[in-house]
Design a protein around this motif. Sequence first.
Motif, PDB file in Angstrom:
ATOM      1  N   UNK A   1       8.393   7.489 -10.284  1.00 33.33           N
ATOM      2  CA  UNK A   1       8.436   8.944 -10.199  1.00 33.33           C
ATOM      3  C   UNK A   1       7.035   9.549 -10.347  1.00 33.33           C
ATOM      4  N   UNK A   2       6.281   9.021 -11.312  1.00 34.29           N
ATOM      5  CA  UNK A   2       4.921   9.537 -11.513  1.00 34.29           C
ATOM      6  C   UNK A   2       4.047   9.259 -10.293  1.00 34.29           C
ATOM      7  N   UNK A   3       4.156   8.073  -9.737  1.00 38.96           N
ATOM      8  CA  UNK A   3       3.363   7.706  -8.562  1.00 38.96           C
ATOM      9  C   UNK A   3       3.724   8.584  -7.370  1.00 38.96           C
ATOM     10  N   UNK A   4       5.025   8.840  -7.204  1.00 40.04           N
ATOM     11  CA  UNK A   4       5.450   9.675  -6.082  1.00 40.04           C
ATOM     12  C   UNK A   4       4.978  11.113  -6.260  1.00 40.04           C
ATOM     13  N   UNK A   5       5.015  11.587  -7.497  1.00 45.47           N
ATOM     14  CA  UNK A   5       4.533  12.958  -7.748  1.00 45.47           C
ATOM     15  C   UNK A   5       3.045  13.082  -7.444  1.00 45.47           C
ATOM     16  N   UNK A   6       2.276  12.072  -7.898  1.00 43.19           N
ATOM     17  CA  UNK A   6       0.842  12.094  -7.642  1.00 43.19           C
ATOM     18  C   UNK A   6       0.539  12.011  -6.150  1.00 43.19           C
ATOM     19  N   UNK A   7       1.250  11.183  -5.441  1.00 39.36           N
ATOM     20  CA  UNK A   7       1.022  11.035  -4.001  1.00 39.36           C
ATOM     21  C   UNK A   7       1.348  12.325  -3.255  1.00 39.36           C
ATOM     22  N   UNK A   8       2.419  13.006  -3.673  1.00 45.85           N
ATOM     23  CA  UNK A   8       2.783  14.266  -3.031  1.00 45.85           C
ATOM     24  C   UNK A   8       1.725  15.339  -3.278  1.00 45.85           C
ATOM     25  N   UNK A   9       1.168  15.366  -4.502  1.00 46.86           N
ATOM     26  CA  UNK A   9       0.122  16.347  -4.814  1.00 46.86           C
ATOM     27  C   UNK A   9      -1.150  16.061  -4.016  1.00 46.86           C
TER      28      UNK A   9
ATOM     29  N   UNK B   1      -3.346   9.328   3.687  1.00 49.80           N
ATOM     30  CA  UNK B   1      -2.711   9.905   2.496  1.00 49.80           C
ATOM     31  C   UNK B   1      -1.241  10.239   2.764  1.00 49.80           C
ATOM     32  N   UNK B   2      -0.911  10.564   4.002  1.00 53.90           N
ATOM     33  CA  UNK B   2       0.494  10.795   4.349  1.00 53.90           C
ATOM     34  C   UNK B   2       1.305   9.506   4.210  1.00 53.90           C
ATOM     35  N   UNK B   3       0.699   8.409   4.643  1.00 53.93           N
ATOM     36  CA  UNK B   3       1.375   7.105   4.502  1.00 53.93           C
ATOM     37  C   UNK B   3       1.549   6.737   3.034  1.00 53.93           C
ATOM     38  N   UNK B   4       0.552   6.991   2.214  1.00 53.67           N
ATOM     39  CA  UNK B   4       0.639   6.684   0.786  1.00 53.67           C
ATOM     40  C   UNK B   4       1.754   7.500   0.119  1.00 53.67           C
ATOM     41  N   UNK B   5       1.901   8.753   0.522  1.00 48.17           N
ATOM     42  CA  UNK B   5       2.968   9.577  -0.052  1.00 48.17           C
ATOM     43  C   UNK B   5       4.345   9.058   0.370  1.00 48.17           C
ATOM     44  N   UNK B   6       4.440   8.650   1.639  1.00 43.72           N
ATOM     45  CA  UNK B   6       5.728   8.101   2.115  1.00 43.72           C
ATOM     46  C   UNK B   6       6.081   6.817   1.386  1.00 43.72           C
ATOM     47  N   UNK B   7       5.102   5.948   1.169  1.00 41.81           N
ATOM     48  CA  UNK B   7       5.334   4.688   0.442  1.00 41.81           C
ATOM     49  C   UNK B   7       5.749   4.961  -0.988  1.00 41.81           C
TER      50      UNK B   7
END
Length: 383
Positions: free
Chosen positions: A115-123, A145-151
């Motif tokens: 959850x923390x990783x996904x929140x950081x990637x979205x920000x 960065x879009x790919x990182x957020x999707x992952x």
Amino acid sequence: MKLNARRVPTVIVLISSALVLALAGCSKEAPAPTPERAVRTLVVTETGGVLEREFSADIRARSESRLGFRVPGKVSRRLVELGQPVRAGQVLGQLDPQDLRLQQDAARAGLAAAEANATQAAADLKRFKELKAQGFISEAELDRHNTMATTAEASLRQARAQAGVQSNQTSYAALVADAAGVITAVDMEPGQVVNAGLPVLTLAHDGPRDAVFAVPEDLGQAVRGLVGKKDAIKVRRWGGSEWVSATVREVAAAADPATRTFLAKADVGKAGFELGQSASVAFNTPVRISGGVRIPLYALAERDGKSMVWVLDGQSMTVKPLPVVTGDVTGNVILIAKGLTPGQEIVTAGVHALNPGQKVHRYKPGNAQAEASGAAAASAVKP
């Protein structure tokens, strides 16, 4: 006193003759009368080309579940006993949940990290979109960065699923009854280590009951023809006298490789049979030879090398031997092809202790004591 010498031989002859006659009279005692015997009898009836067969059966539940834990572990508690009624949802046994709880905690921690990783990637993706709009980064940098957020979002969904599975695994430490019924088998004890899926309890569900019985291979086809026919067979409790109608529900498609019998199940409806109770199942089957009459095998005797039965004359209450021609033997029943006709009364017990013309009377259970006294008196008569 002096005796006359001529009279002495005459006196001796007379005394000797008297002694011989006395001894001869003593040696000829009257013969003992033949005792009147009690016999069991049977009136021969026409079978109509069918034969009633009887087999032993067990009363079982229509549905039985062999319950086991869905996860491996060490049994900490067993909460039911053999024969105990249970309700749906009742806990029957418990595994040691320590390892399962640790795995659940690990799954929850992994979910929190995802959850923390996904929140950081979205920000990060949001900021880089602003930078791209101002022309500070390239399109390729934004795509990365879009790919990182999707992952990160996919990793979050995976962590949530794993946490849910692990939560379920922890709940599987408790073995719960899936239906109301009775425990019919117990194969676990506290301290025992069990594998996932190993049956440890058997639950017989409440509801319909079946009489389960096995028939020989030669009757498989005949019993299969009774499937679905209402009241085709009858069932009674072991040792009871009242028969209850039943319907054959299913017959095994193949014979058991060890016993060479077909397993059959008959619906006994709401007759009130208890689980595990022994019962008898009876039904009529066609026979290979439709003629003749059938009698119990133990009613047959042998005289001068020929098969015969003892026929009772109801008026004089005497018996006489009647030669017969036998046919097939089925269980304890034998076919009499010639010699007997329906309506004749034959002796079925005591056939090896009878003589032609002997007086008999029908056995009655209430006269057992009198019969014993009569037999004792007859044995006391000296030959």
